[in-house]
Design a protein around this motif. Structure first.
Motif, PDB file in Angstrom:
ATOM      1  N   THR A   1       0.795  -1.333   0.062  1.00 50.58           N
ATOM      2  CA  THR A   1      -0.098  -0.060   0.026  1.00 50.58           C
ATOM      3  C   THR A   1       0.829   1.177  -0.042  1.00 50.58           C
ATOM      4  O   THR A   1       2.118   1.156   0.108  1.00 50.58           O
ATOM      5  CB  THR A   1      -0.868   0.159   1.134  1.00 50.58           C
ATOM      6  OG1 THR A   1      -1.922   1.132   1.208  1.00 50.58           O
ATOM      7  CG2 THR A   1      -0.124   0.217   2.540  1.00 50.58           C
TER       8      THR A   1
ATOM      9  N   LYS B   1      -4.487   2.754   6.048  1.00 56.64           N
ATOM     10  CA  LYS B   1      -4.688   1.437   5.813  1.00 56.64           C
ATOM     11  C   LYS B   1      -3.738   0.521   7.046  1.00 56.64           C
ATOM     12  O   LYS B   1      -4.022  -0.286   7.526  1.00 56.64           O
ATOM     13  CB  LYS B   1      -4.261   0.872   4.735  1.00 56.64           C
ATOM     14  CG  LYS B   1      -5.313   1.070   3.520  1.00 56.64           C
ATOM     15  CD  LYS B   1      -4.807   0.158   2.102  1.00 56.64           C
ATOM     16  CE  LYS B   1      -5.946   0.479   1.300  1.00 56.64           C
ATOM     17  NZ  LYS B   1      -5.922  -0.208  -0.113  1.00 56.64           N
TER      18      LYS B   1
ATOM     19  N   LYS C   1      -4.502  12.898  -3.400  1.00 53.91           N
ATOM     20  CA  LYS C   1      -4.465  11.946  -2.287  1.00 53.91           C
ATOM     21  C   LYS C   1      -3.144  12.301  -1.363  1.00 53.91           C
ATOM     22  O   LYS C   1      -3.041  11.961  -0.263  1.00 53.91           O
ATOM     23  CB  LYS C   1      -4.275  10.478  -2.877  1.00 53.91           C
ATOM     24  CG  LYS C   1      -5.767  10.131  -3.563  1.00 53.91           C
ATOM     25  CD  LYS C   1      -6.123   8.698  -3.410  1.00 53.91           C
ATOM     26  CE  LYS C   1      -5.190   7.800  -3.912  1.00 53.91           C
ATOM     27  NZ  LYS C   1      -5.922   6.473  -4.078  1.00 53.91           N
TER      28      LYS C   1
HETATM   29  N1  LIG Z   1     -15.004   8.493  -3.925  1.00 56.36           N
HETATM   30  C1  LIG Z   1     -14.061   8.334  -4.710  1.00 56.36           C
HETATM   31  N2  LIG Z   1     -13.636   7.171  -4.904  1.00 56.36           N
HETATM   32  C2  LIG Z   1     -12.568   6.981  -5.728  1.00 56.36           C
HETATM   33  C3  LIG Z   1     -12.208   7.891  -6.577  1.00 56.36           C
HETATM   34  N3  LIG Z   1     -11.145   7.407  -7.346  1.00 56.36           N
HETATM   35  C4  LIG Z   1     -11.000   6.114  -6.893  1.00 56.36           C
HETATM   36  N4  LIG Z   1     -11.759   5.823  -5.965  1.00 56.36           N
HETATM   37  C5  LIG Z   1     -11.879   4.644  -5.197  1.00 56.36           C
HETATM   38  O1  LIG Z   1     -10.970   4.600  -4.513  1.00 56.36           O
HETATM   39  C6  LIG Z   1     -10.567   3.343  -3.977  1.00 56.36           C
HETATM   40  C7  LIG Z   1      -9.088   2.988  -3.915  1.00 56.36           C
HETATM   41  O2  LIG Z   1      -8.708   1.987  -3.421  1.00 56.36           O
HETATM   42  P1  LIG Z   1      -7.365   1.492  -2.884  1.00 56.36           P
HETATM   43  O3  LIG Z   1      -6.240   1.505  -4.162  1.00 56.36           O
HETATM   44  O4  LIG Z   1      -7.515   0.102  -2.218  1.00 56.36           O
HETATM   45  O5  LIG Z   1      -7.070   2.314  -1.767  1.00 56.36           O
HETATM   46  P2  LIG Z   1      -5.740   3.788  -1.440  1.00 56.36           P
HETATM   47  O6  LIG Z   1      -6.578   4.270  -0.324  1.00 56.36           O
HETATM   48  O7  LIG Z   1      -5.680   4.405  -2.650  1.00 56.36           O
HETATM   49  O8  LIG Z   1      -4.589   2.914  -0.980  1.00 56.36           O
HETATM   50  P3  LIG Z   1      -3.372   2.078  -1.789  1.00 56.36           P
HETATM   51  O9  LIG Z   1      -3.912   1.964  -3.329  1.00 56.36           O
HETATM   52  O10 LIG Z   1      -3.383   1.029  -0.881  1.00 56.36           O
HETATM   53  O11 LIG Z   1      -2.257   3.044  -1.863  1.00 56.36           O
HETATM   54  C8  LIG Z   1     -11.362   2.275  -5.016  1.00 56.36           C
HETATM   55  O12 LIG Z   1     -12.549   1.887  -4.044  1.00 56.36           O
HETATM   56  C9  LIG Z   1     -12.028   3.117  -5.885  1.00 56.36           C
HETATM   57  O13 LIG Z   1     -12.909   2.968  -6.295  1.00 56.36           O
HETATM   58  C10 LIG Z   1     -12.733   9.199  -6.435  1.00 56.36           C
HETATM   59  O14 LIG Z   1     -12.300  10.233  -7.220  1.00 56.36           O
HETATM   60  N5  LIG Z   1     -13.860   9.285  -5.631  1.00 56.36           N
END
Ligand SMILES: Nc1nc2c(ncn2[C@@H]2O[C@H](COP(=O)(O)OP(=O)(O)OP(=O)(O)O)[C@@H](O)[C@H]2O)c(=O)[nH]1
Ligand SMILES: [Zn+2]
Length: 359
Positions: free
Chosen positions: A314, A319, A351
């Motif tokens: 990650t 997390k 992010k």
């Molecule tokens: N609400 C929202 N969700 C988003 C957006 N872009 C992506 N997502 C969601 O963000 C989440 C990303 O999940 P992960 O990749 O597990 O988590 P992360 O928090 O980015 O952490 P790591 O990838 O582990 O570094 C998914 O559920 C996507 O559907 C956005 O612009 N808005």
């Protein structure tokens, strides 16, 4: 003979009712989700008399410039002539920029807002916009019984916030994967009737040692159709590839689309991003927090599979903290830096700046 639904089952029913536009009773409050409110139900609610309100989160109230006297939420008095369209316009920011004059709003200060808060959380857990029309009833028991409405006592409804995560494995089978012949998919079903989650196990990782693990939240757009707006698809593939090359690992595929707000709300957030808001601002305008995921689910699945320590793939420090807070030892963070595109540069920068992601 105990054949009727218990409180967990009634909660699941209430989520379904709200999605269908059917009212539920929470404590002494008649509740309808703003998103699914129809003219017939609104007229029925009006017929009961009283002073209905539209309860929204403080995040949404901030965008609407409405005062929030209830901490994390606000109760707006429902104007006499309010239509379902007006209610939806308050709940849904899609047309905010075209309709700057929805207010002024009159916000309630006195009275108890606990049932309203529980109802908003119920709407969130149904993946609806976090806004509900609510009316205080004098005889909630009678109305619920007469109309066949799902009735939750207030402490039952509040369980939506506090309920322990309980899930069990329903089935598992061998699935040879491109990254490893030794793949196995496990399906876990939560006791609260919410969506199932999956684990992809690669090889036979020993339960006593830290396992190479990824907690991947569902992203229909990134994982399945190759969206360039995020890095999810590339992260998913890279995580599986590393597990394949090490010969062991576990990837949890958590059905928490859109950081827990559901795909419909994520597409609403994307539409707001097209208006110029970033990923965090878009969530707030919709009335959500930055991240609505419940990471206890991931910890519970790992425990259910017999793992207590992970090498976590990650870039998200939250997390790691959440795993540790839920009894899973994170012995190492394995960075997962893939999938940068021109289209997602701003998303990843936001992010990093606002959600503490490591670049
Ligand atoms: N609400 C929202 N969700 C988003 C957006 N872009 C992506 N997502 C969601 O963000 C989440 C990303 O999940 P992960 O990749 O597990 O988590 P992360 O928090 O980015 O952490 P790591 O990838 O582990 O570094 C998914 O559920 C996507 O559907 C956005 O612009 N808005
Ligand atoms: Zn994504």
């Amino acid at each position: 003979m105990p054949l009727g639904p218990d409180s967990t089952e009634r909660l699941a029913r209430a989520r379904g009712d709200l999605r269908m536009g059917v009212p539920v009773v929470v404590g002494s409050l008649l509740v309808l989700a703003a998103e699914t409110l129809g003219p017939g139900r609104l007229a029925g609610l009006r017929d009961l008399g009283g002073e209905p309100v539209l309860a929204i989160t403080a995040r949404r109230a901030e965008t609407l410039k409405a005062r929030a006297y209830d901490g994390d939420m606000a109760r707006l008095r429902l104007p006499r002539d309010a239509s379902p369209g007006w209610v939806r316009a308050v709940a849904d920011p899609a047309d905010d920029l075209d309709r700057p004059f929805l207010g002024p709003f009159e916000t309630l200060r006195a009275g108890d807002s606990r049932a309203h808060r529980a109802a908003i959380h119920l709407a969130k857990s149904a993946h609806l916009l976090p806004a509900v029309v609510a009316l205080e009833l004098t005889d909630a028991d009678r109305l619920a019984a007469e109309q066949g409405l799902t009735h939750l006592a207030l402490p039952e409804a509040e369980r939506v916030l506090t309920e322990e995560i309980a899930l069990h494995e329903v089935a598992s089978a061998r699935v040879p994967l491109a990254v490893s012949r030794a793949g196995r998919v496990h399906v876990f079903r939560p006791a609260d009737g919410s969506e199932e989650h999956y684990a992809v196990e690669i090889g036979s990782p020993p339960r006593g040692a830290p396992v190479l693990a990824r907690l991947h939240s569902a992203c229909f757009t990134g994982d399945l159709i190759g969206s360039l707006k995020c890095d999810c698809g590339a992260q998913l593939q890279a995580a599986l590839a590393q597990m394949g090359s090490e010969g062991a690992g576990v990837l949890l595929y958590l059905n928490q689309e859109g950081r827990g707000i559901g795909l419909a709300n994520k597409m609403r957030a994307y539409a707001l991003q097209d208006q110029g808001f970033d990923t965090v601002e878009a969530n707030h305008r919709l009335g959500f927090e930055d991240d609505e995921r419940d990471f206890r689910i991931g910890a519970a699945i790992l425990r259910e599979m017999g793992f207590s320590a992970v090498r976590l793939m990650t870039n998200n420090p939250a997390k790691i903290e959440m795993m540790r807070a839920n009894g899973i030892d994170v012995t190492e963070r394995v960075p997962l830096r893939v999938g940068q595109t021109c289209e997602n540069a701003r998303y990843l920068a936001t992010k990093a700046a606002k959600s503490g992601h490591l670049l």
